[in-house]
Scaffold this motif. Sequence first.
Motif, PDB file in Angstrom:
ATOM      1  N   MET A 211       0.824  -1.266  -0.011  1.00  0.00           N
ATOM      2  CA  MET A 211       0.076   0.133   0.077  1.00  0.00           C
ATOM      3  C   MET A 211       0.769   1.346   0.007  1.00  0.00           C
ATOM      4  SD  MET A 211      -3.042   0.246  -0.439  1.00  0.00           S
ATOM      5  CE  MET A 211      -3.104   1.518  -1.291  1.00  0.00           C
ATOM      6  N   LYS A 212       0.949   1.832  -1.180  1.00  0.00           N
ATOM      7  CA  LYS A 212       1.905   3.102  -1.139  1.00  0.00           C
ATOM      8  C   LYS A 212       1.098   4.340  -1.044  1.00  0.00           C
ATOM      9  CE  LYS A 212       5.131   0.779  -4.325  1.00  0.00           C
ATOM     10  NZ  LYS A 212       4.220  -0.515  -4.924  1.00  0.00           N
ATOM     11  N   GLN A 213       0.056   4.345  -0.517  1.00  0.00           N
ATOM     12  CA  GLN A 213      -0.922   5.660  -0.418  1.00  0.00           C
ATOM     13  C   GLN A 213      -0.366   6.507   0.687  1.00  0.00           C
ATOM     14  OE1 GLN A 213      -4.807   4.333  -0.608  1.00  0.00           O
ATOM     15  NE2 GLN A 213      -5.193   5.196  -2.304  1.00  0.00           N
ATOM     16  N   ARG A 214       0.066   7.611   0.490  1.00  0.00           N
ATOM     17  CA  ARG A 214       0.213   8.523   1.635  1.00  0.00           C
ATOM     18  C   ARG A 214      -0.976   8.635   2.598  1.00  0.00           C
ATOM     19  NH1 ARG A 214       1.602  13.693   2.513  1.00  0.00           N
ATOM     20  NH2 ARG A 214       2.482  12.599   4.346  1.00  0.00           N
ATOM     21  N   VAL A 215      -0.376   8.175   3.939  1.00  0.00           N
ATOM     22  CA  VAL A 215      -1.637   8.236   4.868  1.00  0.00           C
ATOM     23  C   VAL A 215      -1.763   9.546   5.474  1.00  0.00           C
ATOM     24  CG1 VAL A 215      -2.517   7.106   6.861  1.00  0.00           C
ATOM     25  CG2 VAL A 215      -1.243   5.790   5.436  1.00  0.00           C
ATOM     26  N   LYS A 216      -2.854  10.348   5.173  1.00  0.00           N
ATOM     27  CA  LYS A 216      -2.998  11.564   5.769  1.00  0.00           C
ATOM     28  C   LYS A 216      -4.108  11.402   6.617  1.00  0.00           C
ATOM     29  CE  LYS A 216      -6.288  13.245   2.719  1.00  0.00           C
ATOM     30  NZ  LYS A 216      -7.690  13.743   3.296  1.00  0.00           N
ATOM     31  N   GLY A 217      -4.291  12.693   7.379  1.00  0.00           N
ATOM     32  CA  GLY A 217      -5.223  12.616   8.363  1.00  0.00           C
ATOM     33  C   GLY A 217      -4.795  12.459   9.807  1.00  0.00           C
ATOM     34  N   SER A 218      -5.527  12.948  10.768  1.00  0.00           N
ATOM     35  CA  SER A 218      -5.238  13.068  12.259  1.00  0.00           C
ATOM     36  C   SER A 218      -5.478  11.972  12.895  1.00  0.00           C
ATOM     37  CB  SER A 218      -6.051  14.342  12.565  1.00  0.00           C
ATOM     38  OG  SER A 218      -7.501  14.040  12.389  1.00  0.00           O
ATOM     39  N   PHE A 219      -5.917  10.885  12.512  1.00  0.00           N
ATOM     40  CA  PHE A 219      -6.223   9.723  13.195  1.00  0.00           C
ATOM     41  C   PHE A 219      -4.862   9.128  14.000  1.00  0.00           C
ATOM     42  CE2 PHE A 219      -7.701   5.955  15.047  1.00  0.00           C
ATOM     43  CZ  PHE A 219      -7.236   5.048  14.734  1.00  0.00           C
ATOM     44  N   ARG A 220      -3.740   9.102  12.918  1.00  0.00           N
ATOM     45  CA  ARG A 220      -2.517   8.752  13.396  1.00  0.00           C
ATOM     46  C   ARG A 220      -1.529   9.684  14.566  1.00  0.00           C
ATOM     47  NH1 ARG A 220       2.264   7.494   8.972  1.00  0.00           N
ATOM     48  NH2 ARG A 220       1.904   5.307   9.352  1.00  0.00           N
ATOM     49  N   LEU A 221      -1.847  11.167  14.268  1.00  0.00           N
ATOM     50  CA  LEU A 221      -1.530  11.974  15.063  1.00  0.00           C
ATOM     51  C   LEU A 221      -2.091  11.887  16.358  1.00  0.00           C
ATOM     52  CD1 LEU A 221      -0.921  14.854  12.419  1.00  0.00           C
ATOM     53  CD2 LEU A 221       0.691  14.121  14.039  1.00  0.00           C
ATOM     54  N   LYS A 222      -3.535  11.776  16.293  1.00  0.00           N
ATOM     55  CA  LYS A 222      -4.294  11.826  17.570  1.00  0.00           C
ATOM     56  C   LYS A 222      -3.805  10.768  18.428  1.00  0.00           C
ATOM     57  CE  LYS A 222      -8.577  13.210  15.774  1.00  0.00           C
ATOM     58  NZ  LYS A 222      -9.861  12.786  15.520  1.00  0.00           N
TER      59      LYS A 222
ATOM     60  N   ARG B 145      -1.394   1.708  10.156  1.00  0.00           N
ATOM     61  CA  ARG B 145      -2.106   0.573   9.418  1.00  0.00           C
ATOM     62  C   ARG B 145      -3.668   0.521   9.624  1.00  0.00           C
ATOM     63  NH1 ARG B 145       0.311  -5.164  11.332  1.00  0.00           N
ATOM     64  NH2 ARG B 145      -1.284  -5.897  10.147  1.00  0.00           N
ATOM     65  N   ILE B 146      -4.055   0.885  10.658  1.00  0.00           N
ATOM     66  CA  ILE B 146      -5.385   1.099  11.007  1.00  0.00           C
ATOM     67  C   ILE B 146      -6.013   2.243   9.955  1.00  0.00           C
ATOM     68  CG2 ILE B 146      -7.436   1.841  12.465  1.00  0.00           C
ATOM     69  CD1 ILE B 146      -5.991   0.463  14.635  1.00  0.00           C
ATOM     70  N   ALA B 147      -5.268   3.246  10.192  1.00  0.00           N
ATOM     71  CA  ALA B 147      -5.528   4.453   9.470  1.00  0.00           C
ATOM     72  C   ALA B 147      -5.759   4.236   7.698  1.00  0.00           C
ATOM     73  CB  ALA B 147      -4.746   5.710   9.692  1.00  0.00           C
ATOM     74  N   ARG B 148      -4.721   3.337   7.191  1.00  0.00           N
ATOM     75  CA  ARG B 148      -4.578   3.088   6.182  1.00  0.00           C
ATOM     76  C   ARG B 148      -5.840   2.361   5.791  1.00  0.00           C
ATOM     77  NH1 ARG B 148       0.498   0.910   5.907  1.00  0.00           N
ATOM     78  NH2 ARG B 148       1.424   2.891   6.195  1.00  0.00           N
ATOM     79  N   ARG B 149      -6.195   1.555   6.364  1.00  0.00           N
ATOM     80  CA  ARG B 149      -7.185   0.406   6.280  1.00  0.00           C
ATOM     81  C   ARG B 149      -8.699   1.146   5.994  1.00  0.00           C
ATOM     82  NH1 ARG B 149      -7.593  -4.291   9.880  1.00  0.00           N
ATOM     83  NH2 ARG B 149      -8.231  -5.546   8.370  1.00  0.00           N
ATOM     84  N   ILE B 150      -8.615   2.178   7.171  1.00  0.00           N
ATOM     85  CA  ILE B 150      -9.887   3.031   7.074  1.00  0.00           C
ATOM     86  C   ILE B 150      -9.949   3.860   5.676  1.00  0.00           C
ATOM     87  CG2 ILE B 150     -11.059   4.904   8.095  1.00  0.00           C
ATOM     88  CD1 ILE B 150     -10.210   3.937  10.818  1.00  0.00           C
ATOM     89  N   GLN B 151      -8.645   4.285   5.409  1.00  0.00           N
ATOM     90  CA  GLN B 151      -8.687   4.954   4.196  1.00  0.00           C
ATOM     91  C   GLN B 151      -8.970   4.254   2.938  1.00  0.00           C
ATOM     92  OE1 GLN B 151      -5.195   7.391   3.010  1.00  0.00           O
ATOM     93  NE2 GLN B 151      -6.306   9.095   3.591  1.00  0.00           N
ATOM     94  N   LEU B 152      -8.536   3.045   2.863  1.00  0.00           N
ATOM     95  CA  LEU B 152      -9.035   2.122   1.766  1.00  0.00           C
ATOM     96  C   LEU B 152     -10.503   2.034   1.635  1.00  0.00           C
ATOM     97  CD1 LEU B 152      -7.109  -1.075   2.071  1.00  0.00           C
ATOM     98  CD2 LEU B 152      -7.121   0.501   0.223  1.00  0.00           C
ATOM     99  N   LEU B 153     -11.247   2.254   2.880  1.00  0.00           N
ATOM    100  CA  LEU B 153     -12.725   2.138   2.815  1.00  0.00           C
ATOM    101  C   LEU B 153     -13.159   3.483   2.243  1.00  0.00           C
ATOM    102  CD1 LEU B 153     -14.474  -0.246   3.798  1.00  0.00           C
ATOM    103  CD2 LEU B 153     -14.792   1.180   6.125  1.00  0.00           C
ATOM    104  N   GLU B 154     -12.369   4.575   2.633  1.00  0.00           N
ATOM    105  CA  GLU B 154     -12.987   5.901   2.344  1.00  0.00           C
ATOM    106  C   GLU B 154     -12.768   6.298   0.682  1.00  0.00           C
ATOM    107  OE1 GLU B 154     -10.546   9.037   3.781  1.00  0.00           O
ATOM    108  OE2 GLU B 154     -11.710  10.474   2.657  1.00  0.00           O
TER     109      GLU B 154
END
Lengths: 124, 583
Positions: free
Chosen positions: B1-12, B180-189
């Motif tokens: 999965m090469k997508q850039r994981v953005k978003g604040s889930f990780r940061l939070k 990893r969680i954020a990435r999977r949620i992003q897949l869904l999005e």
Amino acid sequence: MADKQKLLIVDDHETLRELLKMTLEFSDFDLYEATDAAEALAMVAEIKPDVMILDIMMPGEMDGVELCRRLKANPKTAHIKIILLSAKGQTEDIRIGGEAGADAYFVKPFSPMSLLESIKVQRY
Amino acid sequence: MKQRVKGSFRLKTLSLTFLLFVTFLLVLYFASQKILVNSLSEQFMVQTDSLTELITTTLKPNVLSENLTAVNDAASSILAIEQVDYVQVYSYDDPLVELRSADYPEREFKADRNLMRARDGFFDVVYRFDIEGTTVGKALVSFSIEDERALLLDANRKLATAAIVMTLIALLVTWILAGRIARRIQLLEHASNRFAAGENDVVLPLQGNDEIASTGRAFEQMMWQIREKYEAINLSPDGILLVSSNKRISFTSPALLNILGTGARNLCGKPLREFETLLVSILDKRTHADIRSLDNLIELSDFRVHTPEFKILRCIRKQVDSPDGKTFSEVFYLRDITHESEIDRMKSEFLTTAAHELRTPLASVMGFSELLMMNDYDQEKTRFVAETINRQSQNLKHLVDDLLDIARIEARSDGVLKLEKGDATAVVNECCDLISGGDKQCQLIYQPDEAAWSPIWFDAYKLKQALMNILSNAYKYSQEGGIVIVDTLVQQDEEEGTGWFGIRVSDQGIGMSEEQLAHVGEKFYRADNTGSIPGTGLGMALTSEIISLHSGHMEITSQLGQGTQVTLWIPTADSMVELKAHG
């Protein structure tokens, strides 16, 4: 007494022609008949009728309304009193008949006496 | 999965972990400090306690006895103790001896209670000499606590290092897991977005058994159901157009192209206005000259268009509110109702024509009866008139009967034929008998051929009606005394594997021209319109209808001036033809 007037009946139904002939039997007319518009036109030229009764629905290219229109448009025949007979009796149909120049419009089934009255009126 | 994981889930998650750890570590620090200090203090106290012993035995008595030398000695031996760096002895408030070690700095003596408060590295203790409650002297002792402090510092340093390392590890682990969680949620999005945008082959590569994976599976189920509805919409012959909240056309169903013609080809993605323009442009100008907008069109409900074929369309609009209720999208539904309207129109035309057809015989009945009433006619004339009235009344009756028959057949309320299987011999016989007894005398030749029979499924009453019609036509259009032949045939259609049984009626009458042949079966079409041949013009239409209900067909050949042959073909009972109506 003036010459007897000539009346031409134009209808493709034999029974109806018969009815009209019997209706006009005791009136002062020389009766003629034609079975379609084409034949009618030929007879008009030949016998020069004074009054015509036309059924509107007839086989062939011309129907009664068109025949009426043509006769009225032609100065030689415009004087002929024309009575239209039809199964169609809507306001629209009567209007069309009027616009074609008919002098009277009767809807089938009609009362022979009324027709007779109308013809007498036309005559004078 | 090469997508850039953005978003604040990780940061939070990261910040949360960090805060937790820092809190935890702080608590740990203070706790450890307390433990360390306590243990050091305890150790220390042990030492000072043993000093107390010494002081009591060596110093105190000498102070009391004011034995300076002894006091000095005692003080020196105290100083000699490893951690003691300063001793000062008082008798009452008078200083007696002051000893210090070499590296004892200039400082203020402060009696410490807290080992850790001793900032400058020295711990000061005051030993009082009390006799019966009165302080007769004291000894001030300063201990060097460098060692302890060093110990403490060392321990602290070790703790700090461990803490930092642990925190870093924790942060790293959190980073990875949250990622990893954020990435999977992003897949869904992303999948949701692509699906919403109209992509049909969206795939969700989510493995595992956790909540995210099951959400993903639920999502796939939902996509499947939506795809089903999609397919249904695409299959519908009605045109569907979707307009999103920004007034752009987001979807057009394939049927829309069929209904609106090529102008609808590239509507997807265009503003709603273009749909409006297209509709207005294909409107029938004569009927809808004043319609300019979509709203007017929809109000009209049914409108005529040229695409360029003539059609009658119906347009319905439905508004769909967004989840937050602040905006809405629209669904436009276009249906081609030309056919329905045509059928309605044909039906009313038929009724109108039927009504008119009634007027002509009625005119005879009314007219002639009035004449009879008004005039006196001789017997012959009277008879003629009465016969005419009667004949025309019969005409009317037949017309009305035919109309009722057709109405029944059309409504299919009588469409369930009472079918029996068998041979139709009786029907043919009956018809031949009936027709022979009529007015016109023709020569009826009926020669049943044993070989030309086959059992069929038929409704006896209706078949009789149909055959009578054909027979009476044959008679009608024949000359007086003409020949009418009735026979039967059996044929096998090799290709289809169906067998056919035919009843044929041939006459040598006036026949029909090609034009007349073409119109046979049309309601009210009469080959002869002069009124000399009776009939309503509905007979052939009725016959045709009846044979059609038997899953058969009518075959007509004719030569003008020579005659006509009509064959009624019905499938044989053992053929595989599916019957339209079952009794």
